[in-house]
Write a protein that holds these residues in place. Structure first.
Motif, PDB file in Angstrom:
ATOM      1  N   PRO A  25      35.850  44.241  63.299  1.00  0.00           N
ATOM      2  CA  PRO A  25      36.309  43.248  64.284  1.00  0.00           C
ATOM      3  C   PRO A  25      37.605  42.706  63.709  1.00  0.00           C
ATOM      4  O   PRO A  25      38.706  42.456  64.563  1.00  0.00           O
ATOM      5  N   SER A  26      37.906  42.512  62.619  1.00  0.00           N
ATOM      6  CA  SER A  26      39.319  41.840  62.194  1.00  0.00           C
ATOM      7  C   SER A  26      40.441  42.862  62.373  1.00  0.00           C
ATOM      8  O   SER A  26      41.406  42.557  62.837  1.00  0.00           O
ATOM      9  N   LEU A  27      39.998  44.313  62.300  1.00  0.00           N
ATOM     10  CA  LEU A  27      41.088  45.325  62.468  1.00  0.00           C
ATOM     11  C   LEU A  27      41.207  45.581  63.900  1.00  0.00           C
ATOM     12  O   LEU A  27      42.389  45.907  64.563  1.00  0.00           O
ATOM     13  N   VAL A  28      40.184  45.179  64.894  1.00  0.00           N
ATOM     14  CA  VAL A  28      40.425  45.326  66.350  1.00  0.00           C
ATOM     15  C   VAL A  28      41.343  44.181  66.792  1.00  0.00           C
ATOM     16  O   VAL A  28      42.198  44.481  67.469  1.00  0.00           O
ATOM     17  N   ASN A  29      41.115  43.143  65.955  1.00  0.00           N
ATOM     18  CA  ASN A  29      42.209  42.022  66.640  1.00  0.00           C
ATOM     19  C   ASN A  29      43.535  42.445  65.935  1.00  0.00           C
ATOM     20  O   ASN A  29      44.577  42.030  66.832  1.00  0.00           O
ATOM     21  N   ALA A  30      43.728  42.934  64.839  1.00  0.00           N
ATOM     22  CA  ALA A  30      45.016  43.466  64.535  1.00  0.00           C
ATOM     23  C   ALA A  30      45.474  44.470  65.495  1.00  0.00           C
ATOM     24  O   ALA A  30      46.735  44.715  65.601  1.00  0.00           O
ATOM     25  N   SER A  31      44.577  45.351  65.881  1.00  0.00           N
ATOM     26  CA  SER A  31      45.250  46.432  66.884  1.00  0.00           C
ATOM     27  C   SER A  31      45.547  45.765  68.166  1.00  0.00           C
ATOM     28  O   SER A  31      46.318  46.451  68.725  1.00  0.00           O
ATOM     29  N   ILE A  32      44.846  44.606  68.672  1.00  0.00           N
ATOM     30  CA  ILE A  32      45.443  43.988  69.887  1.00  0.00           C
ATOM     31  C   ILE A  32      46.764  43.462  69.606  1.00  0.00           C
ATOM     32  O   ILE A  32      47.599  43.784  70.612  1.00  0.00           O
ATOM     33  N   GLN A  33      46.951  42.892  68.480  1.00  0.00           N
ATOM     34  CA  GLN A  33      48.281  42.371  68.157  1.00  0.00           C
ATOM     35  C   GLN A  33      49.375  43.501  68.073  1.00  0.00           C
ATOM     36  O   GLN A  33      50.627  43.386  68.644  1.00  0.00           O
ATOM     37  N   MET A  34      49.039  44.749  67.622  1.00  0.00           N
ATOM     38  CA  MET A  34      49.723  45.964  67.561  1.00  0.00           C
ATOM     39  C   MET A  34      50.005  46.298  68.953  1.00  0.00           C
ATOM     40  O   MET A  34      51.328  46.636  69.290  1.00  0.00           O
ATOM     41  N   LEU A  35      49.098  46.308  69.643  1.00  0.00           N
ATOM     42  CA  LEU A  35      49.482  46.750  71.258  1.00  0.00           C
ATOM     43  C   LEU A  35      50.394  45.936  71.872  1.00  0.00           C
ATOM     44  O   LEU A  35      51.438  46.573  72.535  1.00  0.00           O
ATOM     45  N   ILE A  36      50.053  44.616  71.821  1.00  0.00           N
ATOM     46  CA  ILE A  36      51.072  43.639  72.319  1.00  0.00           C
ATOM     47  C   ILE A  36      52.500  43.618  71.694  1.00  0.00           C
ATOM     48  O   ILE A  36      53.524  43.680  72.454  1.00  0.00           O
ATOM     49  N   ALA A  37      52.642  44.059  70.693  1.00  0.00           N
ATOM     50  CA  ALA A  37      53.871  44.192  69.754  1.00  0.00           C
ATOM     51  C   ALA A  37      54.713  45.546  70.311  1.00  0.00           C
ATOM     52  O   ALA A  37      55.965  45.425  70.362  1.00  0.00           O
ATOM     53  N   VAL A  38      53.729  46.522  70.700  1.00  0.00           N
ATOM     54  CA  VAL A  38      54.225  47.968  71.270  1.00  0.00           C
ATOM     55  C   VAL A  38      54.927  47.697  72.409  1.00  0.00           C
ATOM     56  O   VAL A  38      56.072  48.041  72.835  1.00  0.00           O
ATOM     57  N   LEU A  39      54.491  46.791  73.339  1.00  0.00           N
ATOM     58  CA  LEU A  39      54.843  46.644  74.744  1.00  0.00           C
ATOM     59  C   LEU A  39      55.798  45.957  74.797  1.00  0.00           C
ATOM     60  O   LEU A  39      57.089  46.062  75.367  1.00  0.00           O
ATOM     61  N   PHE A  40      55.985  44.894  73.907  1.00  0.00           N
ATOM     62  CA  PHE A  40      57.312  43.790  73.853  1.00  0.00           C
ATOM     63  C   PHE A  40      58.447  44.639  73.486  1.00  0.00           C
ATOM     64  O   PHE A  40      59.365  44.450  74.010  1.00  0.00           O
ATOM     65  N   ALA A  41      58.153  45.613  72.291  1.00  0.00           N
ATOM     66  CA  ALA A  41      59.186  46.323  71.745  1.00  0.00           C
ATOM     67  C   ALA A  41      59.973  47.321  72.799  1.00  0.00           C
ATOM     68  O   ALA A  41      60.911  47.430  72.840  1.00  0.00           O
ATOM     69  N   VAL A  42      58.944  47.753  73.511  1.00  0.00           N
ATOM     70  CA  VAL A  42      59.530  49.022  74.542  1.00  0.00           C
ATOM     71  C   VAL A  42      60.092  48.293  75.554  1.00  0.00           C
ATOM     72  O   VAL A  42      61.372  48.727  76.052  1.00  0.00           O
ATOM     73  N   ALA A  43      59.661  47.022  76.068  1.00  0.00           N
ATOM     74  CA  ALA A  43      60.348  46.294  77.002  1.00  0.00           C
ATOM     75  C   ALA A  43      61.505  45.833  76.595  1.00  0.00           C
ATOM     76  O   ALA A  43      62.529  45.889  77.172  1.00  0.00           O
TER      77      ALA A  43
END
Length: 425
Positions: A25-43
């Motif tokens: 679960p802790s790494l799943v939360n880190a993965s959520i943060q990773m996906l958000i950072a990915v979208l922000f960076a591409v935008a």
């Protein structure tokens, strides 16, 4: 080549879909943060990498999307203005409106002046937010709760992960389709030569506002996903550090490739997650990585991957493998020497250690499973030897690489082309 790229993308999506099953679960939360950072960076890269307009205050639109979503979640007595899966639309709408307003002023200037205007707007919002308690909740921020919708409770991190993944994939697809449109091609022209576009009759200012607004809209979606995940928003999201982080992520990944910033954001998110628990100097390491990438890999990680793929096709795996392994070994040795030095100095100059030293002398410093005497020359000889070995191997690998390039066979048809130029008849 196109088929291979499609296979890689499909494999990446499959891996992302399987992550909640494979991770804690802790790494799943880190993965959520990773996906958000990915979208922000591409935008962000739509504006900076493709449009050539470097923004130092893009966290403003990320934060506006986050607060808009929190208010939408709390609307109608807590039932929400929209169902939970559609809440990112609120962030998109407010990000778009803010992008149009800010972009209208910022794009009247270019270069450093544009960057300073974006930074000033973000800092102005960061300074005002604590005082506008009705909108931003003051120092404490605003909290809310995810409501059930469409048969899902969204109380589980796995459900939030898949909601985030769906929106990120949809947004990335729309951003990629945008790059294929005529306006997307004009965005590249805006980066390469805005004066030429103006000479051809295009309204450069209006085009700049459009690119700015689209980038801010998708940044607002990223902020909305952050609000859904955290069930809260705080004015610190407007901080300059958040704007700097997306710049670092994008350029480490490579701004010349569409998914380059995504690669950088994913790598640096997990780098921070893994390293921040091990050392207090993780921000220093992040800065060192950025400096080294800019010095030796200005095209970023994506450019490095593209270059390696091209060299493999040109020289073959048998010739490339020894050189690549030598560069990898030198990188590991250099990293080891730098980490040893930084960690020893961090502990040596820490307040706790200095207090102990004043009371009972200079005790050994525990590092990497053993104790080191900070006053012994042998202690500092270790990182010096490791770093020196890394530099020596890097030089040998560089020389071997130059010999490999010089010995590369000529491309097919090169001799015929040269003969044709010598004998045009």
């Amino acid at each position: 080549m196109i088929l291979a790229q499609k296979i890689v993308v499909a494999a990446g999506v499959a891996v992302l879909a399987a992550l909640p099953v494979l991770l804690s679960p802790s790494l799943v939360n880190a993965s959520i943060q990773m996906l958000i950072a990915v979208l922000f960076a591409v935008a962000f890269n739509l504006l900076s990498g493709q449009g050539g307009m470097l923004s130092f205050g893009h966290a403003a639109y990320f934060g506006i999307g986050s607060f808009a979503t929190v208010h939408a979640m709390s609307a109608l007595g807590g039932n929400g203005l929209l169902p939970t899966p559609l809440l990112p639309l609120a962030g998109a709408a407010m990000g778009l409106l803010a992008g149009v307003a800010a972009g209208w002023f910022a794009t009247k200037r270019s270069g450093v002046y544009f960057s300073m205007i974006t930074l000033a707007l973000a800092e102005l919002l960061h300074a005002l937010a604590p005082h506008l308690k009705g909108w931003f909740g003051g120092e404490a921020g605003i909290s809310t709760m995810r409501m059930p919708a469409w048969g899902l409770t969204f109380g589980d991190s796995n459900q939030v992960y898949y909601l985030t993944l769906a929106w990120v994939l949809l947004s990335l697809a729309l951003l990629y389709l945008y790059t294929l449109t005529p306006v997307g091609r004009l965005t590249l022209g805006l980066r390469e030569n805005a004066n030429r576009l103006r000479f051809l009759g295009y309204d450069v200012h209006r085009l700049g506002v459009l690119v700015f607004a689209v980038s801010a809209m998708f940044s607002g979606i990223a902020g909305a996903l952050q609000a859904i995940n955290m069930e809260a928003a705080n004015y610190v999201v407007f901080d300059a550090q958040a704007s700097a982080a997306v710049v670092l992520n994008s350029y480490i990944g490579g701004v010349k490739v569409f998914l380059g910033p995504a690669l950088g954001a994913a790598a640096m998110t997990f780098f921070g997650y893994a390293v921040s628990d091990l050392t207090r100097s993780w921000l220093l390491y992040q800065g060192i990585v950025f400096v080294l990438v800019m010095l030796f890999m200005p095209a970023g990680l994506a450019g490095l991957i593209q270059a390696l793929a091209g060299h493999l096709r040109a020289h073959g795996l048998r010739r490339m493998l020894p050189v690549s392994l030598a560069f990898l070994l030198s990188t590991l040795l250099l990293a080891g020497g730098i980490v040893f030095t930084v960690e020893m100095l961090q502990r040596f100059f820490s307040q706790d250690y200095r207090s102990i030293a004043l009371a009972s002398g200079w005790p050994p410093i525990a590092l990497f499973g053993r104790e080191w005497d900070p006053l012994s020359p042998l202690t500092w000889l270790v990182p010096a030897l490791v770093t020196g070995a890394g530099v020596a191997i890097a030089r040998l690998a560089g020389a071997a690489w130059l010999r490999l390039k010089d010995a590369a066979p000529a491309r097919p048809g090169a001799h015929a082309t040269a003969n044709a130029h010598r004998n045009p008849a």
